[in-house]
Scaffold this motif. Sequence first.
Motif, mmCIF file in Angstrom:
data_model
loop_
_atom_site.group_PDB
_atom_site.id
_atom_site.type_symbol
_atom_site.label_atom_id
_atom_site.label_comp_id
_atom_site.label_asym_id
_atom_site.label_seq_id
_atom_site.Cartn_x
_atom_site.Cartn_y
_atom_site.Cartn_z
ATOM 1 N N ALA A 250 -26.194 25.293 45.377
ATOM 2 C CA ALA A 250 -27.429 26.014 45.696
ATOM 3 C C ALA A 250 -27.223 26.951 46.883
ATOM 4 C CB ALA A 250 -28.553 25.022 45.999
ATOM 5 N N VAL A 251 -26.494 26.493 47.892
ATOM 6 C CA VAL A 251 -26.212 27.328 49.053
ATOM 7 C C VAL A 251 -25.373 28.541 48.651
ATOM 8 C CG1 VAL A 251 -24.978 27.434 51.262
ATOM 9 C CG2 VAL A 251 -26.434 25.473 50.744
ATOM 10 N N LEU A 252 -24.352 28.319 47.834
ATOM 11 C CA LEU A 252 -23.496 29.420 47.409
ATOM 12 C C LEU A 252 -24.270 30.412 46.536
ATOM 13 C CD1 LEU A 252 -20.195 27.494 46.587
ATOM 14 C CD2 LEU A 252 -20.696 28.900 48.590
ATOM 15 N N THR A 253 -25.173 29.910 45.702
ATOM 16 C CA THR A 253 -25.991 30.800 44.879
ATOM 17 C C THR A 253 -26.883 31.675 45.746
ATOM 18 O OG1 THR A 253 -25.995 29.228 43.024
ATOM 19 C CG2 THR A 253 -27.752 30.879 43.074
ATOM 20 N N GLU A 254 -27.468 31.074 46.780
ATOM 21 C CA GLU A 254 -28.318 31.844 47.679
ATOM 22 C C GLU A 254 -27.498 32.872 48.454
ATOM 23 O OE1 GLU A 254 -31.732 33.111 49.833
ATOM 24 O OE2 GLU A 254 -31.369 32.143 47.875
ATOM 25 N N TYR A 255 -26.284 32.491 48.842
ATOM 26 C CA TYR A 255 -25.402 33.436 49.529
ATOM 27 C C TYR A 255 -25.081 34.618 48.622
ATOM 28 C CZ TYR A 255 -21.185 35.387 51.639
ATOM 29 O OH TYR A 255 -20.260 36.246 52.173
ATOM 30 N N ASP A 256 -24.775 34.337 47.364
ATOM 31 C CA ASP A 256 -24.490 35.419 46.416
ATOM 32 C C ASP A 256 -25.690 36.345 46.260
ATOM 33 O OD1 ASP A 256 -21.991 34.380 46.040
ATOM 34 O OD2 ASP A 256 -22.452 33.380 44.143
ATOM 35 N N ARG A 257 -26.895 35.750 46.215
ATOM 36 C CA ARG A 257 -28.095 36.567 46.045
ATOM 37 C C ARG A 257 -28.309 37.495 47.238
ATOM 38 N NH1 ARG A 257 -33.151 37.009 47.609
ATOM 39 N NH2 ARG A 257 -32.983 35.295 49.110
ATOM 40 N N ARG A 258 -28.080 36.960 48.439
ATOM 41 C CA ARG A 258 -28.333 37.764 49.631
ATOM 42 C C ARG A 258 -27.273 38.835 49.850
ATOM 43 N NH1 ARG A 258 -31.029 34.343 54.550
ATOM 44 N NH2 ARG A 258 -32.571 33.190 53.330
ATOM 45 N N THR A 259 -26.053 38.536 49.478
ATOM 46 C CA THR A 259 -24.970 39.472 49.757
ATOM 47 C C THR A 259 -24.628 40.356 48.563
ATOM 48 O OG1 THR A 259 -23.280 37.846 49.103
ATOM 49 C CG2 THR A 259 -23.969 37.877 51.425
#
Length: 263
Positions: A250-259
Amino acid sequence: MAVDASLPVQYGGAVGTLAASEGSGVDLRTALAAELGLATTPVPWHTVRLPIADLAGALGAAAGVLATVAVDVVLMAQTEVGEVSEGGSRGGSSAMPHKHNPVAAISARACARRAPGLVATLFAAMEQEHERSAGAWHSEWPTLGDLLATVGSAAAWLAECLADLRPDVARMADNVAAARDPELAGALADALAPSLGRGAAHDAAAEAVREARGSGRPLTEVLAGRSDVDVAALLRGGPDVGEAPAQVDAVLTEYDRRTGRTS
């Protein structure tokens, strides 16, 4: 929203009346805010120090995040751990040829550690007597400059550190294997709990660990003599990581979304 976008512009003249602007003060303030990328404000904020405090708080929090990442790198780069290292040829020790110090991470931490004191100084300067203080707000500007510089330096050093950080996956696996006994002790306590009760099972597992350490034998060897537990089953179980994988995803998915990262 970025912190700077919520900071109000300051333009009000000596006492906030805009008397020297010949009727164009409000328009000038609006244009100045647009030019600097700051928020507009209906009145000057001579005696309202919250904008400075908000910026100081954001910088202090950022410094804490930077320091946390930096100290993780420092700890993982210790010779005894050796799970990561910084690239490049710098970082050698004059006394210990085998050492490779994580210079960028150390520098990032050193810069970030200056931030809390500077934030405290800015918070202490919030009190203003007689509309504008004699001395308090004068201390804000050099302090704020120092705070921006030291947090910016911490960010730059950490970016340099992470850009060429080299993980040693094999060493990480070795360290996990070396920590097998503590994991096995936890599994043993869980396995004994139905028959002994939670407290007694915990004590039995602790005693087995003490026996293994005292005798210098592996914990598996100590447990092999017990008839009330299946050691092979404990070893097959592996560590209980709970819902950690899902949370990491979930953290990595959110990172991908933001970046906008797609790989």
